[in-house]
Design a protein around this motif. Sequence first.
Motif, PDB file in Angstrom:
ATOM      1  N   ASN A  42       0.825  -1.208   0.000  1.00 37.79           N
ATOM      2  CA  ASN A  42       0.000   0.000   0.000  1.00 37.79           C
ATOM      3  C   ASN A  42       0.857   1.256   0.000  1.00 37.79           C
ATOM      4  O   ASN A  42       0.497   2.256  -0.622  1.00 37.79           O
ATOM      5  CB  ASN A  42      -0.947   0.005   1.200  1.00 37.79           C
ATOM      6  N   LYS A  44       3.788   1.660  -1.403  1.00 34.43           N
ATOM      7  CA  LYS A  44       4.291   1.882  -2.760  1.00 34.43           C
ATOM      8  C   LYS A  44       3.207   2.503  -3.633  1.00 34.43           C
ATOM      9  O   LYS A  44       3.473   3.409  -4.419  1.00 34.43           O
ATOM     10  CB  LYS A  44       4.779   0.573  -3.375  1.00 34.43           C
ATOM     11  N   GLY A  45       1.974   2.035  -3.502  1.00 38.06           N
ATOM     12  CA  GLY A  45       0.863   2.609  -4.259  1.00 38.06           C
ATOM     13  C   GLY A  45       0.587   4.049  -3.847  1.00 38.06           C
ATOM     14  O   GLY A  45       0.331   4.907  -4.696  1.00 38.06           O
ATOM     15  N   ASP A  46       0.654   4.319  -2.534  1.00 39.12           N
ATOM     16  CA  ASP A  46       0.443   5.682  -2.047  1.00 39.12           C
ATOM     17  C   ASP A  46       1.518   6.620  -2.582  1.00 39.12           C
ATOM     18  O   ASP A  46       1.231   7.760  -2.947  1.00 39.12           O
ATOM     19  CB  ASP A  46       0.444   5.724  -0.516  1.00 39.12           C
ATOM     20  N   ALA A  48       3.219   6.295  -5.389  1.00 40.74           N
ATOM     21  CA  ALA A  48       2.973   6.519  -6.821  1.00 40.74           C
ATOM     22  C   ALA A  48       1.829   7.518  -7.020  1.00 40.74           C
ATOM     23  O   ALA A  48       1.923   8.416  -7.871  1.00 40.74           O
ATOM     24  CB  ALA A  48       2.657   5.204  -7.517  1.00 40.74           C
ATOM     25  N   ARG A  49       0.760   7.384  -6.240  1.00 42.18           N
ATOM     26  CA  ARG A  49      -0.357   8.329  -6.346  1.00 42.18           C
ATOM     27  C   ARG A  49       0.061   9.736  -5.926  1.00 42.18           C
ATOM     28  O   ARG A  49      -0.306  10.724  -6.563  1.00 42.18           O
ATOM     29  CB  ARG A  49      -1.542   7.855  -5.512  1.00 42.18           C
ATOM     30  N   ALA A  50       0.843   9.846  -4.867  1.00 37.83           N
ATOM     31  CA  ALA A  50       1.296  11.164  -4.400  1.00 37.83           C
ATOM     32  C   ALA A  50       2.194  11.820  -5.439  1.00 37.83           C
ATOM     33  O   ALA A  50       2.085  13.034  -5.683  1.00 37.83           O
ATOM     34  CB  ALA A  50       2.025  11.032  -3.073  1.00 37.83           C
ATOM     35  N   GLU A  51       3.081  11.042  -6.050  1.00 37.36           N
ATOM     36  CA  GLU A  51       3.947  11.607  -7.086  1.00 37.36           C
ATOM     37  C   GLU A  51       3.133  12.048  -8.297  1.00 37.36           C
ATOM     38  O   GLU A  51       3.408  13.091  -8.891  1.00 37.36           O
ATOM     39  CB  GLU A  51       5.024  10.610  -7.490  1.00 37.36           C
ATOM     40  N   GLY A  52       2.140  11.259  -8.663  1.00 36.74           N
ATOM     41  CA  GLY A  52       1.271  11.643  -9.779  1.00 36.74           C
ATOM     42  C   GLY A  52       0.508  12.925  -9.481  1.00 36.74           C
ATOM     43  O   GLY A  52       0.401  13.807 -10.338  1.00 36.74           O
ATOM     44  N   LEU A  53      -0.008  13.038  -8.269  1.00 34.47           N
ATOM     45  CA  LEU A  53      -0.725  14.244  -7.872  1.00 34.47           C
ATOM     46  C   LEU A  53       0.218  15.439  -7.853  1.00 34.47           C
ATOM     47  O   LEU A  53      -0.134  16.531  -8.302  1.00 34.47           O
ATOM     48  CB  LEU A  53      -1.375  14.051  -6.501  1.00 34.47           C
ATOM     49  N   TYR A  54       1.419  15.236  -7.352  1.00 35.20           N
ATOM     50  CA  TYR A  54       2.405  16.318  -7.327  1.00 35.20           C
ATOM     51  C   TYR A  54       2.715  16.793  -8.745  1.00 35.20           C
ATOM     52  O   TYR A  54       2.789  17.998  -8.999  1.00 35.20           O
ATOM     53  CB  TYR A  54       3.689  15.865  -6.625  1.00 35.20           C
ATOM     54  N   SER A  87      11.373   8.455  -7.979  1.00 32.05           N
ATOM     55  CA  SER A  87      10.825   8.166  -9.305  1.00 32.05           C
ATOM     56  C   SER A  87      11.887   7.631 -10.256  1.00 32.05           C
ATOM     57  O   SER A  87      11.622   6.713 -11.030  1.00 32.05           O
ATOM     58  CB  SER A  87      10.141   9.396  -9.886  1.00 32.05           C
TER      59      SER A  87
END
Length: 157
Positions: A42, A44-46, A48-54, A87
């Motif tokens: 979870n 790792k998924g969080d 990836a989502r945080a980096e995408g949002l950033y 990343s």
Amino acid sequence: MREFWSQRSERERMILLAGGAIAALALVFQAVYAPLASWRKNAKGDLARAEGLYDLVVEAAAIAPQSDGAPAAIGAAERPLRAVVTSTANDAGVDLIFVNARPDGAVEANAGPTDPERLFNWIGALSAEHGATISFADVSRTQDGDGTVRGRLIFGG
């Protein structure tokens, strides 16, 4: 309980002990290992989502006009070093076990067992493409004997 135990034959005692050991192992697996494995997946998924949002926020800020009507001057160069390290490591196939942003602006990262060529290519690309400098590096072979290495690195901006 002693009476119950004393009435059992040696074979029955061994079966009960083996069953108890299996039940204890199953309990430890369910209570300790499964939650930790789930937490790591979870996390790792969080990340990836945080980096995408950033990245979305950076893009939106780059095209949003400033108060004087000029476009904002925020780009990839403004991206935090920790985000760049995580990343690029993911893109290079380097498994980071630990990543920490330090108060002085540096980023400490521990790379897990990985191919040495992959690790050094990642470090070189990070330096060349993002201007990250290495202030400390400790790379050593793993004890597995499979040719992989572990690394503890501290990057500066």
